[in-house]
Design a protein around this motif. Structure first.
Motif, PDB file in Angstrom:
ATOM      1  N   ALA A  42       5.186  60.295  -3.891  1.00  0.00           N
ATOM      2  CA  ALA A  42       5.552  59.860  -2.536  1.00  0.00           C
ATOM      3  C   ALA A  42       5.196  60.896  -1.470  1.00  0.00           C
ATOM      4  O   ALA A  42       4.763  60.542  -0.365  1.00  0.00           O
ATOM      5  CB  ALA A  42       7.037  59.551  -2.490  1.00  0.00           C
ATOM      6  N   TYR A  43       5.321  62.196  -1.826  1.00  0.00           N
ATOM      7  CA  TYR A  43       5.142  63.210  -0.789  1.00  0.00           C
ATOM      8  C   TYR A  43       3.692  63.385  -0.342  1.00  0.00           C
ATOM      9  O   TYR A  43       3.430  64.103   0.626  1.00  0.00           O
ATOM     10  CB  TYR A  43       5.752  64.554  -1.219  1.00  0.00           C
ATOM     11  CG  TYR A  43       5.303  65.018  -2.595  1.00  0.00           C
ATOM     12  CD1 TYR A  43       6.074  64.734  -3.720  1.00  0.00           C
ATOM     13  CD2 TYR A  43       4.136  65.738  -2.769  1.00  0.00           C
ATOM     14  CE1 TYR A  43       5.686  65.150  -4.978  1.00  0.00           C
ATOM     15  CE2 TYR A  43       3.742  66.159  -4.026  1.00  0.00           C
ATOM     16  CZ  TYR A  43       4.537  65.853  -5.129  1.00  0.00           C
ATOM     17  OH  TYR A  43       4.136  66.262  -6.364  1.00  0.00           O
ATOM     18  N   ILE A  44       2.736  62.801  -1.056  1.00  0.00           N
ATOM     19  CA  ILE A  44       1.362  62.867  -0.542  1.00  0.00           C
ATOM     20  C   ILE A  44       0.819  61.461  -0.354  1.00  0.00           C
ATOM     21  O   ILE A  44      -0.382  61.222  -0.471  1.00  0.00           O
ATOM     22  CB  ILE A  44       0.430  63.686  -1.458  1.00  0.00           C
ATOM     23  CG1 ILE A  44       0.522  63.189  -2.902  1.00  0.00           C
ATOM     24  CG2 ILE A  44       0.695  65.158  -1.360  1.00  0.00           C
ATOM     25  CD1 ILE A  44      -0.560  63.760  -3.781  1.00  0.00           C
ATOM     26  N   ASP A  45       1.700  60.531  -0.063  1.00  0.00           N
ATOM     27  CA  ASP A  45       1.251  59.146  -0.013  1.00  0.00           C
ATOM     28  C   ASP A  45       0.692  58.741   1.345  1.00  0.00           C
ATOM     29  O   ASP A  45      -0.068  57.784   1.443  1.00  0.00           O
ATOM     30  CB  ASP A  45       2.389  58.207  -0.427  1.00  0.00           C
ATOM     31  CG  ASP A  45       1.822  56.963  -1.103  1.00  0.00           C
ATOM     32  OD1 ASP A  45       0.704  57.066  -1.639  1.00  0.00           O
ATOM     33  OD2 ASP A  45       2.475  55.917  -1.063  1.00  0.00           O
ATOM     34  N   THR A  46       1.015  59.458   2.396  1.00  0.00           N
ATOM     35  CA  THR A  46       0.417  59.098   3.687  1.00  0.00           C
ATOM     36  C   THR A  46      -0.968  59.725   3.767  1.00  0.00           C
ATOM     37  O   THR A  46      -1.287  60.665   3.041  1.00  0.00           O
ATOM     38  CB  THR A  46       1.254  59.639   4.862  1.00  0.00           C
ATOM     39  OG1 THR A  46       1.177  61.055   4.829  1.00  0.00           O
ATOM     40  CG2 THR A  46       2.698  59.185   4.767  1.00  0.00           C
ATOM     41  N   GLN A  47      -1.777  59.166   4.651  1.00  0.00           N
ATOM     42  CA  GLN A  47      -3.144  59.666   4.796  1.00  0.00           C
ATOM     43  C   GLN A  47      -3.158  61.152   5.144  1.00  0.00           C
ATOM     44  O   GLN A  47      -3.921  61.922   4.580  1.00  0.00           O
ATOM     45  CB  GLN A  47      -3.853  58.889   5.908  1.00  0.00           C
ATOM     46  CG  GLN A  47      -4.163  57.478   5.504  1.00  0.00           C
ATOM     47  CD  GLN A  47      -5.301  56.900   6.332  1.00  0.00           C
ATOM     48  OE1 GLN A  47      -5.788  57.551   7.249  1.00  0.00           O
ATOM     49  NE2 GLN A  47      -5.720  55.704   6.008  1.00  0.00           N
ATOM     50  N   LEU A  48      -2.279  61.535   6.054  1.00  0.00           N
ATOM     51  CA  LEU A  48      -2.280  62.912   6.533  1.00  0.00           C
ATOM     52  C   LEU A  48      -1.869  63.883   5.422  1.00  0.00           C
ATOM     53  O   LEU A  48      -2.559  64.862   5.154  1.00  0.00           O
ATOM     54  CB  LEU A  48      -1.353  63.051   7.741  1.00  0.00           C
ATOM     55  CG  LEU A  48      -1.289  64.462   8.317  1.00  0.00           C
ATOM     56  CD1 LEU A  48      -2.617  64.821   8.982  1.00  0.00           C
ATOM     57  CD2 LEU A  48      -0.140  64.601   9.305  1.00  0.00           C
ATOM     58  N   THR A  49      -0.745  63.576   4.766  1.00  0.00           N
ATOM     59  CA  THR A  49      -0.280  64.520   3.736  1.00  0.00           C
ATOM     60  C   THR A  49      -1.278  64.604   2.594  1.00  0.00           C
ATOM     61  O   THR A  49      -1.507  65.678   2.041  1.00  0.00           O
ATOM     62  CB  THR A  49       1.095  64.104   3.179  1.00  0.00           C
ATOM     63  OG1 THR A  49       1.048  62.719   2.853  1.00  0.00           O
ATOM     64  CG2 THR A  49       2.197  64.396   4.156  1.00  0.00           C
ATOM     65  N   PHE A  50      -1.900  63.492   2.233  1.00  0.00           N
ATOM     66  CA  PHE A  50      -2.869  63.537   1.145  1.00  0.00           C
ATOM     67  C   PHE A  50      -4.067  64.400   1.527  1.00  0.00           C
ATOM     68  O   PHE A  50      -4.552  65.198   0.722  1.00  0.00           O
ATOM     69  CB  PHE A  50      -3.327  62.124   0.775  1.00  0.00           C
ATOM     70  CG  PHE A  50      -4.308  62.120  -0.365  1.00  0.00           C
ATOM     71  CD1 PHE A  50      -3.933  62.602  -1.607  1.00  0.00           C
ATOM     72  CD2 PHE A  50      -5.601  61.645  -0.198  1.00  0.00           C
ATOM     73  CE1 PHE A  50      -4.825  62.619  -2.663  1.00  0.00           C
ATOM     74  CE2 PHE A  50      -6.501  61.663  -1.254  1.00  0.00           C
ATOM     75  CZ  PHE A  50      -6.113  62.141  -2.486  1.00  0.00           C
ATOM     76  N   TYR A  51      -4.487  64.257   2.774  1.00  0.00           N
ATOM     77  CA  TYR A  51      -5.617  65.083   3.202  1.00  0.00           C
ATOM     78  C   TYR A  51      -5.252  66.559   3.185  1.00  0.00           C
ATOM     79  O   TYR A  51      -6.018  67.398   2.694  1.00  0.00           O
ATOM     80  CB  TYR A  51      -6.105  64.678   4.596  1.00  0.00           C
ATOM     81  CG  TYR A  51      -7.238  65.568   5.034  1.00  0.00           C
ATOM     82  CD1 TYR A  51      -8.486  65.434   4.447  1.00  0.00           C
ATOM     83  CD2 TYR A  51      -7.042  66.575   5.987  1.00  0.00           C
ATOM     84  CE1 TYR A  51      -9.521  66.271   4.794  1.00  0.00           C
ATOM     85  CE2 TYR A  51      -8.083  67.414   6.323  1.00  0.00           C
ATOM     86  CZ  TYR A  51      -9.317  67.259   5.738  1.00  0.00           C
ATOM     87  OH  TYR A  51     -10.339  68.087   6.063  1.00  0.00           O
ATOM     88  N   ILE A  52      -4.081  66.871   3.702  1.00  0.00           N
ATOM     89  CA  ILE A  52      -3.665  68.280   3.717  1.00  0.00           C
ATOM     90  C   ILE A  52      -3.602  68.825   2.295  1.00  0.00           C
ATOM     91  O   ILE A  52      -4.073  69.928   2.002  1.00  0.00           O
ATOM     92  CB  ILE A  52      -2.308  68.441   4.433  1.00  0.00           C
ATOM     93  CG1 ILE A  52      -2.493  68.133   5.922  1.00  0.00           C
ATOM     94  CG2 ILE A  52      -1.743  69.843   4.255  1.00  0.00           C
ATOM     95  CD1 ILE A  52      -1.207  68.108   6.707  1.00  0.00           C
TER      96      ILE A  52
END
Lengths: 248, 319, 286
Positions: free
Chosen positions: B140-150
């Protein structure tokens, strides 16, 4: 006197032809010992057996009382034996500094962790590198690529790489091969200078150089040792004269 | 040194601008294959060994990390385990391969690659066989586009810095010695076979790290990620960018992925175009993009120097 | 059960003959030209597809078997003279990449021309049906294939040992520089070698079509097998490639009986065993 290298019954057969047969030889510490012989006398094979390039068919090589017969060649520098090649054999795309640095590093790093450190962490190696390079007279070329050097300079670099291993015993395979006369003189002087600090086993083709600098000379012909002695004795030997003049 | 500084500045700029230029999945793929190409270059460009089996490590590691995520393990366990797995496999395979040189080395790595492909293909129950391994979910913690990219950017930077450390360490110098003159390296006391194995392992381990991240992009592992064609792509990306510099291969990756994304939308037979590009690059631009740029830069510099020189002469005349 | 075993072994033998033909082709190119021919697989596929089209157009299966490998040779000549020749002095990286690119291009051209769906090519009436061997009834075409491939291998052997060009090729594998020293036009030798390699690949492809059918991926699938043949044989050994090809075919045949799902893996098991117990390959010297 201390014998640093003892070679017993060294033999190499290629099929039914024997290139070197039953050669015995002892190198005394702190001297220049030369091996000479006409073309095809088996000098190169002999050299390659000592330096671990080809395994001997028979016989043994002892270095400081350790049996090193048939050791892989990468182990020898770590024991204190370094060799210099007949043909120029450097790392062409690397700088003079890198060429020599790598050689010193090889024998001076203690643990594998050193492999992963930064290149800037080895101040003593840097210093040694500069010293050795200035010893062979290449300080002004230190950051040039090896391939940009002249032939004579590459030979000097070759020597510097060999010295980088800080050896006790130097194996030199025809170091003056293909050098111009002035460069030959320079190289001979360098070898003479080196003999103060190192024991040298010199394989050479040119008689006058050998006569000038060696303490003991061994003469090979058709793979066999035919004579051994001081330059004076060799000069007066009938057998050697015959061998060089092609008389049987 | 100066050159490297500029390239690193360019890299950082790329990391900030990239997400605005390319779709989310594309930029993530670029960074992941960036790790693959830069690490492959350690072996190919620095050590001079051509392995045609790098997809083996990429794919195997992707399967391991995918299976662990499916099994409910946390991501921060899955990545190290998968990476370590590729390390172990690379030691095993490398042990047999580095005994051989040139063509034989290529043949062996190639055949090993296909061995693993068929294992994945046949072992349907575990790997999903032809259908690929599907249904892997991103935490869940890298599920948004931004967090996954980071997240991918951080992993990418970590890998690049680690590889840069290796290249600038004595180990990197030893790799170059082997490329330049293996027999002389042996003669000054380096066990060439051992260092070749290390080089092979470093490349393969980092390729494995990239593979373990790949599974997160599309939440699946298609079987073609372990096929030998992928190994060909990896070699191409690396060479296309240029093996002469540390970050050069990254240019190849960006170019390759951008081109293949563009063409695959236009025409189903896009590999044909890629093939033509490969052939042209090999026949006419062998140094890759980075060398092309460097040459242009040099030319520009020599022209500007010339004009400066002319200017000086003019000034002198005036004085 | 015995019938099953014997027929599978014969199947394996037929397969092995095909592997031997492509394997020898690759060995020649690797050995003489010293380049990794990654386009070998697509030449094999091209041989099959051309045979299919020619057989359909002319109605003659035999003519198709004759003509299609020759057309593949033309493609081989084109590859060698237009691309590979410029790369002999480059690194293996670039040679490999170029041939890989050619493989992609030809692969896609095959799909563009013949479509992504496979075909089957039926053997002519004179070769279809089965033969009663007394203890076993076996498809006629497969039997003819084994005999014909054997005949081709013998021809190849005679060519390599009895003719001048054959002697030059063998000398080239032993020592590439020697060919140059002998004052032979190296370009011509290399061109012919590539052509011969392409011929063997095309022929094997054409012969395989009635047994295995035609699929666009057939070239990509055969390529790793060719390389395994080379690894098992030992780089540059022609007799080795023949024997390794046949062995691999036979072991695949045997695997079909006992582990049908592992027929593709068994190839790599053989390779693994070879490099563990005989790293230089069965017949390798280097």
């Amino acid at each position: 006197m201390n014998k640093i290298l003892k070679i017993e019954n060294l033999t190499k057969n290629f099929g039914s032809i024997s290139a070197v047969s039953n050669v015995n030889l002892e190198v005394e510490e702190g001297t220049i010992h030369s091996v000479i012989g006409p073309n095809g006398a088996g000098k190169s094979t002999f050299f390659n057996m000592i330096s671990g390039v080809i395994p001997p068919s028979n016989g043994s090589v002892h270095y400081k009382d350790k049996d090193i017969t048939g050791f892989e060649s990468y182990k020898l520098p770590h024991m204190g034996i370094a060799k210099c090649f007949q043909i120029t054999n450097v790392f062409p795309k690397l700088t003079v500094r890198e060429n020599v640095w790598a050689s010193i590093f090889s024998c001076s790093h203690k643990s594998k962790i050193d492999l992963f450190k930064s290149m800037n962490d080895f101040k003593t190696i840097d210093k040694d590198t500069e010293n050795i390079i200035s010893d062979v007279g290449l300080s002004h070329k230190i950051d040039d690529k090896a391939e940009e050097l002249s032939h004579g300079q590459q030979r000097m670099l070759e020597m510097a790489i060999t010295l980088g291993a800080k050896p006790d015993l130097l194996l030199l395979d025809e170091p003056t091969q293909g050098l111009a006369p002035e460069a030959t003189v320079e190289m001979t002087e360098l070898i003479r200078k080196l003999s103060k600090n190192y024991t040298i086993l010199l394989i050479e083709h040119k008689m006058h150089i050998v006569m000038e600098i060696s303490k003991i000379i061994t003469v090979l012909n058709f793979g066999e040792k035919i004579e051994e002695g001081t330059p004076k004795q060799i000069k007066n030997s009938k057998k050697v004269q015959d061998a060089y003049l092609g008389r049987k | 040194m100066m050159k490297n500084k500029y390239s690193f500045i360019a890299l950082i700029i790329f990391l900030f601008v990239g997400p605005f230029l390319f779709p989310n999945a594309t930029i993530a793929e670029m960074l992941i294959f960036g790790i693959v190409a830069i690490s492959t270059n350690i072996m190919l460009g620095y050590t001079g060994m051509l392995s045609f089996g790098q997809a083996l490590f990429f794919g195997t590691s992707a399967y391991i990390s995918g299976l662990m995520l499916l099994g409910g393990f946390p991501l921060f366990l899955a990545i190290p385990v998968a990476t370590f797995g590729s390390f172990i496999i690379s030691l095993f395979i490398g042990y047999f391969c580095v005994k051989r040189e040139g063509l034989y080395f290529i043949c062996l790595t190639f055949a090993f690659n296909q061995m693993f492909y068929f294992i994945a293909y046949v072992w349907h129950d575990v790997t999903g066989g032809e259908d690929g391994l599907v249904g892997v979910e991103r935490p869940a913690y890298i599920d948004t586009q931004l967090t996954f990219y980071i997240f991918t950017a951080i992993m990418f930077l970590f890998a690049v810095i680690a590889l840069y450390k290796i290249v600038t360490s004595p180990l990197g110098l030893i790799f170059k010695l082997i490329r330049e003159n293996a027999s002389r390296a042996e003669a000054i006391g380096y066990n060439v076979r051992f260092y070749k194995l290390i080089s092979f392992s470093i490349a393969s381990t980092f390729t494995g790290l990239a593979g373990s991240l790949y599974v997160l992009i599309h939440s699946m592992v298609p079987i073609d990620q372990i096929h030998w064609l992928k190994s060909g792509d990896i070699i191409f990306m690396t060479l296309f960018g240029g093996v002469g510099s540390f970050l050069g291969p990254l240019i190849g990756v960006v170019g390759y992925i951008w081109l293949s994304d563009t063409f695959s939308i236009i025409w189903a037979r896009w590999p044909l175009i890629m093939g033509v590009i490969f052939a042209i690059v090999v026949l006419y631009f062998r140094g890759g993009v980075s060398e092309l740029l460097e040459n242009l830069f040099k030319k520009y510099k020599s022209i500007s120097k010339k004009t400066e020189h002319e200017q000086n002469i003019k000034n002198r005349k005036l004085n | 059960m015995t019938f099953l075993i014997i027929s599978q072994i014969l199947n394996g033998l037929g397969l092995g003959m095909l592997y031997a033909l492509v394997g020898v082709g690759l060995t020649l190119i690797l050995g003489v030209l010293n380049i990794p021919n990654f386009a070998h697989g697509v030449l094999y596929a091209l041989g099959a597809y051309l045979a299919f089209t020619i057989a359909n157009l002319t109605g003659s299966f035999y003519f198709a078997m004759f003509l299609s490998p020759l057309l593949v040779v033309l493609v081989g000549f084109l590859l060698e003279s237009q691309g590979v020749r410029r790369l002999y002095h480059a690194h293996h990286d670039y040679q490999l990449l170029f041939l890989f690119a050619c493989a992609l291009i030809i692969q896609e051209i095959i799909i563009i021309i013949w479509g992504p769906i496979g075909f089957s090519l039926l053997p002519p009436p004179s070769l279809s049906g089965a033969v009663d061997l007394g203890f076993l009834i076996y498809p006629k075409y497969r039997l003819v294939l084994i005999c014909f491939a054997l005949f081709m291998i013998v021809c190849l052997y005679l060519f390599l040992t009895k003719t001048n060009l054959g002697a030059i090729l063998r000398a080239g594998i032993e020592n590439r520089d020697m060919v140059k020293v002998l004052g032979i036009n190296v370009n011509v030798v290399f061109l012919y070698t590539f052509g011969l390699g392409a011929y063997l690949a095309g022929l094997a492809g054409a012969l395989s079509a009635p047994i295995m059918g035609l699929t666009p991926s057939m070239g990509l699938d055969i390529l790793p097998i060719c390389f395994v043949v080379v690894v098992v044989a030992g780089l540059g050994s022609i007799p080795g490639a023949i024997i390794a090809g046949i062995l691999i075919g036979l072991s695949q045949g045997a695997a079909t009986i006992w582990f049908p799902e592992a027929t593709n893996v068994v190839i790599y098991v053989m390779m693994g065993l070879t490099i563990i117990f005989r790293p230089q390959g069965l017949f390798g010297v280097r």
